[in-house]
Design a protein around this motif. Structure first.
Motif, short mmCIF file in Angstrom:
data_model
loop_
_atom_site.label_atom_id
_atom_site.label_comp_id
_atom_site.label_asym_id
_atom_site.label_seq_id
_atom_site.Cartn_x
_atom_site.Cartn_y
_atom_site.Cartn_z
N GLN A 68 0.82 -1.35 0.04
CA GLN A 68 -0.04 -0.22 -0.05
C GLN A 68 0.99 1.22 -0.05
N ASP A 69 1.88 1.09 0.94
CA ASP A 69 2.67 2.37 1.19
C ASP A 69 3.92 2.74 0.31
N VAL A 70 4.61 1.59 -0.19
CA VAL A 70 5.78 1.65 -0.72
C VAL A 70 6.07 1.35 -2.01
N LEU A 71 5.63 -0.07 -2.46
CA LEU A 71 6.21 -0.75 -3.67
C LEU A 71 5.80 0.09 -4.92
N PHE A 72 4.39 0.53 -4.97
CA PHE A 72 4.19 0.93 -6.40
C PHE A 72 4.06 2.50 -6.53
N ASP A 73 4.36 3.03 -5.54
CA ASP A 73 4.65 4.55 -5.87
C ASP A 73 5.66 5.09 -5.02
N PRO A 74 6.82 4.68 -5.04
CA PRO A 74 7.95 5.24 -4.43
C PRO A 74 8.07 6.59 -4.53
N LYS A 75 8.46 7.42 -3.67
CA LYS A 75 8.85 8.86 -3.65
C LYS A 75 10.02 9.14 -4.39
N PHE A 214 -2.15 -5.81 -7.68
CA PHE A 214 -1.31 -6.77 -7.25
C PHE A 214 -1.82 -6.62 -5.72
N GLU A 215 -1.95 -7.88 -5.17
CA GLU A 215 -2.13 -7.83 -3.76
C GLU A 215 -1.16 -8.93 -2.99
N VAL A 216 -1.26 -8.96 -1.75
CA VAL A 216 -0.40 -9.84 -0.98
C VAL A 216 -0.70 -11.11 -1.30
N ARG A 217 -1.92 -11.87 -1.76
CA ARG A 217 -1.93 -13.06 -1.93
C ARG A 217 -1.26 -13.47 -3.37
N ASP A 218 -0.89 -12.52 -4.15
CA ASP A 218 -0.12 -12.61 -5.44
C ASP A 218 1.39 -13.13 -5.14
N ILE A 219 1.93 -12.34 -4.04
CA ILE A 219 3.28 -12.31 -3.84
C ILE A 219 3.91 -13.95 -4.07
N LEU A 220 3.09 -14.85 -3.48
CA LEU A 220 3.62 -16.13 -3.54
C LEU A 220 3.66 -16.72 -4.91
N VAL A 221 2.86 -16.36 -5.71
CA VAL A 221 2.57 -16.68 -7.01
C VAL A 221 3.76 -16.17 -7.99
#
Ligand code: SF4
Length: 325
Positions: A68-75, A214-221
């Protein structure tokens, strides 16, 4: 006096903790799980490092907060691949500070060594991180402390600065010396580092976000198998070996159907549940192409709640156009 250590399981952070414990500081080693760490389970290794130096270990799961805070829109943008290192570090320090306050600890430590990694650990980047996480002065980096301005812990005399290190650069010589001095065993961390710095992993991430949220449950995939994007947009993941097949088999994510060959040995696969009929047919052909099959024959594949009959492509080269990697 208690401090919170940002603990990666690596040698530098283990030695940093030991330098503190030798000065009578109680250490809570916090390992922050972003979800993108190595695919190998490193828990046993981390526990062993903590036990050897006398620190308590705690794993903190921030996967959801991280997406939510970091991965997709890093400052501060990304490094070479999908790694938002500056924002990621700032988040880790902010989380560690939160724990510090909750635990009644007085400062933070990390194993960072100045100049060891070009992007995330140079002086300016570190200072930026400290400012952004409101940790300036609170973070002591025992491995490079003598090269840095004194922190609150040193100024207040909680820690003797003279007994800290002044390591800079990539050489591991001093670290090896320290490890030997304290008799640290099995300190080479198993598995690779952060997947976000991996070029192939980054390709999969860029492809994923073009097609889906992209959601938490997608990380493992994302961690296992060969990834392919089919003609109508479905995602196909095919296990490359026994270990990957087992991991894929255990994934519970209702965005995907599990696919298995029937009657012939084959890889375990996942296909987007909303795949069109054409993509299902294509997926079946691709999966069969990875088996000992002949294009002249038909074979069955079991999807979650139906079966498909298909034939493989003549060659694996026919699949290349769909491969993300
Ligand atoms: S390498 Fe990975 S875990 Fe480390 S700071 Fe960069 S993004 Fe974060």
């Amino acid at each position: 006096m208690k401090a919170i250590a940002l603990f990666s399981g690596g040698l530098d952070s283990t030695l940093a903790m030991k330098l503190m414990i030798d000065q009578g500081i109680e250490i809570l080693a916090v390992n922050i799980n972003t979800g993108f760490g190595s695919t190998k389970d490193r828990l046993e290794h981390m526990q062993s490092m903590c036990d050897q130096v006398g620190a308590e270990l705690r794993i903190i799961d921030i996967q959801s907060e991280y997406l939510q805070d970091v991965l997709f829109d890093p400052k501060h943008g990304y490094g070479k691949n999908f790694n938002p290192c500056i924002d990621c570090h700032a988040k880790m320090f902010a989380v560690a500070k939160r724990i510090m306050e909750g635990e009644g600890a007085s400062f933070l430590i990390s194993g960072e060594v100045m100049g060891q990694r070009p992007m995330s650990q140079n002086k300016d980047a570190l200072q930026l991180v400290l400012n952004e996480s409101n940790c300036d002065g609170l973070l002591l980096r025992p491995m490079s402390a003598k090269m840095l301005a004194p922190t609150i812990a040193e100024i207040n005399g909680w820690v003797d600065r003279e007994k800290l290190e002044g390591i800079t650069g990539r050489s591991r010589e001093r670290q090896m010396e320290l490890a030997k001095e304290i008799g640290l065993e099995d300190f080479e961390s198993p598995g690779g580092g952060c997947l976000l710095t991996d070029e192939n992993f980054a390709k999969k991430m860029f492809d994923f976000i073009k097609h889906d949220k992209f959601e938490v449950r997608d990380i493992l995939v994302m961690k296992y198998g060969r990834h392919l994007r089919l003609t109508d947009g479905a995602k196909l993941v095919v296990g490359r070996n026994k270990e990957e097949n087992e991991h894929l088999q255990n994934i519970e994510n209702d965005k995907y159907s599990h696919v298995k060959t029937v009657g012939v040995p084959g890889p375990h696969a996942l296909l987007s549940k909303n795949a069109t009929d054409a993509d299902k047919e294509l997926a079946s052909k691709i999966i069969l192409t990875y088996c000992k099959t002949s294009p002249q024959n038909s074979y069955s594949l079991a999807y979650d709640d139906f079966e498909v009959t298909s034939s493989p492509f003549a060659s694996r080269e026919d699949i290349q156009a769909f491969a993300i990697l």
